[in-house]
Design a protein around this motif. Structure first.
Motif, short mmCIF file in Angstrom:
data_model
loop_
_atom_site.label_atom_id
_atom_site.label_comp_id
_atom_site.label_asym_id
_atom_site.label_seq_id
_atom_site.Cartn_x
_atom_site.Cartn_y
_atom_site.Cartn_z
N VAL A 41 -2.36 11.33 4.56
CA VAL A 41 -2.79 12.02 3.33
C VAL A 41 -2.58 11.14 2.10
O VAL A 41 -3.48 10.98 1.27
CB VAL A 41 -2.01 13.35 3.17
N VAL A 42 -1.39 10.53 1.99
CA VAL A 42 -1.07 9.72 0.81
C VAL A 42 -2.02 8.55 0.68
O VAL A 42 -2.61 8.31 -0.39
CB VAL A 42 0.39 9.24 0.87
N PHE A 43 -2.21 7.81 1.75
CA PHE A 43 -3.03 6.60 1.64
C PHE A 43 -4.53 6.91 1.63
O PHE A 43 -5.31 6.10 1.12
CB PHE A 43 -2.68 5.62 2.76
N THR A 44 -4.93 8.04 2.16
CA THR A 44 -6.32 8.44 2.02
C THR A 44 -6.64 8.74 0.56
O THR A 44 -7.68 8.31 0.03
CB THR A 44 -6.63 9.67 2.89
N LEU A 45 -5.74 9.46 -0.11
CA LEU A 45 -5.94 9.75 -1.53
C LEU A 45 -5.91 8.48 -2.37
O LEU A 45 -6.73 8.29 -3.29
CB LEU A 45 -4.87 10.73 -2.02
N LEU A 46 -4.98 7.57 -2.06
CA LEU A 46 -4.91 6.31 -2.80
C LEU A 46 -6.15 5.45 -2.55
O LEU A 46 -6.69 4.83 -3.48
CB LEU A 46 -3.66 5.53 -2.40
N ALA A 47 -6.62 5.46 -1.30
CA ALA A 47 -7.80 4.66 -0.97
C ALA A 47 -9.04 5.20 -1.68
O ALA A 47 -9.87 4.43 -2.18
CB ALA A 47 -8.02 4.64 0.54
N LEU A 48 -9.18 6.52 -1.72
CA LEU A 48 -10.33 7.11 -2.42
C LEU A 48 -10.26 6.87 -3.92
O LEU A 48 -11.29 6.79 -4.58
CB LEU A 48 -10.38 8.62 -2.13
N ALA A 49 -9.04 6.73 -4.44
CA ALA A 49 -8.90 6.43 -5.86
C ALA A 49 -9.27 4.99 -6.17
O ALA A 49 -9.66 4.67 -7.30
CB ALA A 49 -7.46 6.70 -6.31
N SER A 50 -9.14 4.11 -5.19
CA SER A 50 -9.44 2.70 -5.41
C SER A 50 -10.89 2.34 -5.11
O SER A 50 -11.39 1.32 -5.60
CB SER A 50 -8.52 1.82 -4.55
#
Length: 417
Positions: free
Chosen positions: A31-40
């Motif tokens: 969840v954390v890195f999916t959200l961070l990846a979508l933000a980038s």
């Protein structure tokens, strides 16, 4: 209630708890890195690629930490030459496949056997040395290996009639990812068409916006998940066997184990050799996907990171090894890089501070300095985190789950007659 039923109940409870803990760690990471990846990146393929890279490092660190747990967590052998054994495994596999021409399975088996042989040779000082003395020997061994394999004198040589070489600073040529043989007609060529399996696999992921290269990398992640499961199963069974119980007894008090008639020297050599072999195999799986390895990939920092990962999870526990390796590889190692990408894309600092004093000249210079010096800052943050962990939770994330030498629950008192 009988003693056997109590012991079986305890094992069942631990298994259920392990599953919940692993599921929680994997779920939070996803969840954390999916959200961070979508933000980038707005691209689905880019976001999946970012999460895949994060999971890759989490899984490969879990593999190496499991191997280290056999030596340090079980037998108490202080090996800080991990990078050297990893280097031997990778280089042996690369030379055997690309320069000598052995098939993949045979080359990997021989490379692991070569790493085990070096592990057995280095473990001989373990008969007479302990703790920091053994650490000095293993550290020296790793540096000797790195110096030899990176030297220009051995970049090209002849061995048993074959033109072989270590490649100097660039390392030897690496064979293609073994999973390419499953997906492509000619995996070794620069231009190769997918076979029937590859076309089917790529066609399933293409509608989701995932291109072929990312889909191929995702398949390797699934392969690593299977390998982590196999490593965990092997070492868990080994830990609960008579051999593993002797290793844990040596860890707690070698003199007592020796007084009970156990040849502790032989057990330590076997544990060190098997651990070194698993480190070499884990390194092969690590660098196959990335297309090869160079001596710069095997600095002493690599060994330090792996030990930190073991401490984070909890030494002496296979579950702690998996959790520690995964958390370290994802949040502590790759997390700062993902955040750096987001900061660089969202803020786009134009300043170019040369020193830390210049960085405090404003928000823009501070952001620019942080991005340019992320590697150094990450080490500082890692040190702060490690100090906090040792002070407040020295048993690691998993907690007090160190596996004891006894095969039954010694804390039970009395019982039904």
């Amino acid at each position: 209630m009988s003693e056997d039923s109590v012991s079986e109940g305890i094992r069942t409870w631990i298994t259920a708890t392990d599953r919940r803990l692993l599921g929680t760690v994997i779920g939070i990471t996803t969840v954390v890195f999916t959200l961070l990846a979508l933000a980038s990146t707005p691209s689905i393929d880019g976001a999946v690629g970012t999460v895949r890279r994060v999971f890759f490092f989490g899984l490969v660190y879990a593999l190496v930490v499991l191997a280290l747990n056999l030596q340090w967590g079980y037998a108490g052998l202080f090996n800080i030459g991990i990078a050297g054994f990893m280097m031997i495994g990778v280089y042996a596999m690369a030379i055997l496949t690309t320069q000598i021409g052995l098939p993949y399975p045979i080359a990997i088996v021989v490379a692991v056997a070569v790493t085990a042989l070096f592990g057995a040779i280095v473990s001989l000082p373990a008969l007479r040395l302990r703790a920091d003395y053994l650490a000095i020997v293993t550290l020296a061994f790793a540096e000797i290996v790195r110096s030899i394999l990176s030297s220009r004198q051995f970049s090209e040589t002849t061995l048993a009639g074959y033109d072989v070489g270590f490649g100097g600073a660039t390392g030897p040529d690496a064979p293609p990812d073994p999973l390419k043989f499953l997906l492509y007609e000619e995996p070794g060529s620069l231009v190769s068409e997918p076979n029937a399996v590859g076309e089917l696999y790529f066609s399933v992921l293409a509608p989701l916006g995932i291109d072929d290269s990312t889909a191929e990398a995702l398949l390797y992640i699934l392969f690593l998940v299977v390998m982590v499961g196999l490593f965990y199963t092997l070492l868990s069974r080994l830990g609960s066997s008579p051999f593993g119980r002797v290793l844990k007894a040596i860890r707690e008090d070698e003199m007592v184990a020796r007084s009970l008639g156990k040849d502790t020297r032989v057990f330590k050599i076997k544990a060190f050799t098997l651990g070194a072999a698993l480190m070499g195999f884990a390194a092969i799986l690590w660098f196959l996907e990335s297309g090869g390895a160079r001596p710069s990939n095997f600095q002493s920092q690599t060994t330090f990171f792996i030990f930190v990962a073991l401490i984070v999870g909890g030494s002496g526990s296979n579950l702690g090894s998996v959790v520690g390796g995964f958390v370290f590889g994802t949040f502590l190692l790759q997390g700062p890089e993902v955040i750096e990408t987001i900061i660089g894309q969202q803020l786009d600092p134009q300043a170019n501070p040369q020193t830390i004093f210049d960085a405090f000249g404003g928000f823009d210079p501070l952001v620019a300095y942080t991005i340019d010096n992320l590697a150094s800052i990450r080490i500082i943050l890692l040190g702060i985190f490690l100090i906090y962990l040792i002070k407040n939770r020295p048993e690691g994330i998993v907690g007090k789950r160190k596996e004891t030498a006894s095969s039954i629950d010694l804390e039970q008192r009395g019982g039904d007659s």
